[in-house]
Design a protein around this motif. Structure first.
Motif, mmCIF file in Angstrom:
data_model
loop_
_atom_site.group_PDB
_atom_site.id
_atom_site.type_symbol
_atom_site.label_atom_id
_atom_site.label_comp_id
_atom_site.label_asym_id
_atom_site.label_seq_id
_atom_site.Cartn_x
_atom_site.Cartn_y
_atom_site.Cartn_z
ATOM 1 N N SER A 253 0.855 -1.180 0.000
ATOM 2 C CA SER A 253 0.000 0.000 0.000
ATOM 3 C C SER A 253 0.890 1.229 0.000
ATOM 4 N N LEU A 254 0.560 2.165 -0.852
ATOM 5 C CA LEU A 254 1.359 3.385 -0.991
ATOM 6 C C LEU A 254 0.554 4.568 -0.466
ATOM 7 N N PRO A 255 1.023 5.199 0.605
ATOM 8 C CA PRO A 255 0.291 6.336 1.162
ATOM 9 C C PRO A 255 0.443 7.578 0.286
ATOM 10 N N PRO A 256 -0.488 8.517 0.423
ATOM 11 C CA PRO A 256 -0.407 9.744 -0.370
ATOM 12 C C PRO A 256 0.665 10.680 0.178
ATOM 13 N N ARG A 257 1.896 10.486 -0.238
ATOM 14 C CA ARG A 257 2.994 11.343 0.196
ATOM 15 C C ARG A 257 3.762 11.824 -1.019
ATOM 16 N N PRO A 258 4.489 12.911 -0.877
ATOM 17 C CA PRO A 258 5.175 13.512 -2.034
ATOM 18 C C PRO A 258 6.155 12.588 -2.750
ATOM 19 N N ASP A 259 6.770 11.660 -2.028
ATOM 20 C CA ASP A 259 7.786 10.800 -2.648
ATOM 21 C C ASP A 259 7.237 9.445 -3.088
ATOM 22 N N VAL A 260 5.914 9.338 -3.237
ATOM 23 C CA VAL A 260 5.307 8.041 -3.536
ATOM 24 C C VAL A 260 5.813 7.454 -4.854
ATOM 25 N N LEU A 261 6.054 8.279 -5.861
ATOM 26 C CA LEU A 261 6.538 7.741 -7.143
ATOM 27 C C LEU A 261 7.954 7.192 -7.001
ATOM 28 N N ALA A 262 8.802 7.898 -6.277
ATOM 29 C CA ALA A 262 10.168 7.420 -6.066
ATOM 30 C C ALA A 262 10.155 6.108 -5.275
ATOM 31 N N VAL A 263 9.310 6.025 -4.265
ATOM 32 C CA VAL A 263 9.206 4.796 -3.470
ATOM 33 C C VAL A 263 8.717 3.642 -4.343
ATOM 34 N N ALA A 264 7.689 3.884 -5.151
ATOM 35 C CA ALA A 264 7.156 2.829 -6.027
ATOM 36 C C ALA A 264 8.220 2.353 -7.010
ATOM 37 N N ARG A 265 8.993 3.276 -7.571
ATOM 38 C CA ARG A 265 10.055 2.884 -8.510
ATOM 39 C C ARG A 265 11.160 2.089 -7.802
ATOM 40 N N GLU A 266 11.555 2.529 -6.608
ATOM 41 C CA GLU A 266 12.596 1.800 -5.866
ATOM 42 C C GLU A 266 12.142 0.385 -5.531
ATOM 43 N N LEU A 267 10.903 0.235 -5.089
ATOM 44 C CA LEU A 267 10.367 -1.089 -4.777
ATOM 45 C C LEU A 267 10.341 -1.968 -6.024
ATOM 46 N N THR A 268 9.947 -1.393 -7.139
ATOM 47 C CA THR A 268 9.869 -2.151 -8.393
ATOM 48 C C THR A 268 11.251 -2.610 -8.845
ATOM 49 N N ARG A 269 12.223 -1.719 -8.809
ATOM 50 C CA ARG A 269 13.591 -2.084 -9.216
ATOM 51 C C ARG A 269 14.145 -3.199 -8.312
ATOM 52 N N ALA A 270 13.955 -3.067 -7.006
ATOM 53 C CA ALA A 270 14.445 -4.087 -6.068
ATOM 54 C C ALA A 270 13.724 -5.418 -6.296
ATOM 55 N N PHE A 271 12.421 -5.360 -6.519
ATOM 56 C CA PHE A 271 11.637 -6.565 -6.766
ATOM 57 C C PHE A 271 12.126 -7.289 -8.018
ATOM 58 N N LEU A 272 12.400 -6.538 -9.077
ATOM 59 C CA LEU A 272 12.823 -7.161 -10.330
ATOM 60 C C LEU A 272 14.244 -7.705 -10.273
ATOM 61 N N ALA A 273 14.994 -7.351 -9.241
ATOM 62 C CA ALA A 273 16.322 -7.934 -9.051
ATOM 63 C C ALA A 273 16.211 -9.373 -8.542
ATOM 64 N N LEU A 274 15.015 -9.752 -8.044
ATOM 65 C CA LEU A 274 14.788 -11.136 -7.612
ATOM 66 C C LEU A 274 14.779 -12.044 -8.829
ATOM 67 N N ARG A 275 15.095 -13.273 -8.627
ATOM 68 C CA ARG A 275 15.090 -14.234 -9.732
ATOM 69 C C ARG A 275 13.843 -15.096 -9.627
ATOM 70 N N PRO A 276 13.043 -15.177 -10.691
ATOM 71 C CA PRO A 276 11.888 -16.076 -10.662
ATOM 72 C C PRO A 276 12.345 -17.527 -10.726
ATOM 73 N N ALA A 277 11.386 -18.422 -10.789
ATOM 74 C CA ALA A 277 11.682 -19.860 -10.743
ATOM 75 C C ALA A 277 12.623 -20.302 -11.843
#
Length: 145
Positions: free
Chosen positions: A18-42
């Motif tokens: 869940s992403l709260p309505p804060r000024p840096d929400v886009l930066a947080v969403a991008r950081e989470l996405t980049r870190a998530f995609l560094a994971l290796r799927p099956a």
């Protein structure tokens, strides 16, 4: 080319936040996405860099639209499968996004949904019972293998 063969049962790697309505929400969403995609799927293969960049673009546009058009929290859900990523953003607005003519005059807004449709293999919007909607977009990279 066909998708890699996997031993059943196979489950996607997922992130729900869940992403709260804060000024840096886009930066947080991008950081989470980049870190998530560094994971290796099956299948053990990381997402190609082009897919990472496209995913960051989709997340930025979808979260930005949710923040702009709906009050409160929005929810980001990423689901990583072999050779594809599903990006979902939920918000509290029952109004469905609509493609309007692209405005290239320099004003803010009006082209994000066009970008999403251009980058994603598919895009759809689902009404959420009660209130709100979920916009889903899929990236696939089977053709990049």
């Amino acid at each position: 080319m066909t998708a890699p063969e996997l031993e059943p049962p196979w489950h996607p790697v997922q992130l729900r936040v869940s992403l709260p309505p804060r000024p840096d929400v886009l930066a947080v969403a991008r950081e989470l996405t980049r870190a998530f995609l560094a994971l290796r799927p099956a299948d053990g293969a990381p997402a190609p860099e082009r897919i990472v960049e496209d995913a960051l673009l989709l997340v930025t546009e979808l979260v930005s639209n949710a923040r702009r058009h709906a009050p409160g929290l929005c929810r980001l859900h990423l689901s990583l499968h072999p050779c594809r990523l599903i990006v979902e953003v939920e918000d509290s607005s029952p109004l469905l996004p609509r493609l309007r003519p692209a405005d290239l005059s320099g004003r803010v807004g009006g082209i994000g949904l066009h970008v999403v449709h251009r980058v994603a293999a598919y895009v759809r919007t689902v009404q959420i019972a009660g209130n709100g909607k979920r916009v889903e977009a899929e990236l696939d990279w089977l053709d990049l293998l």
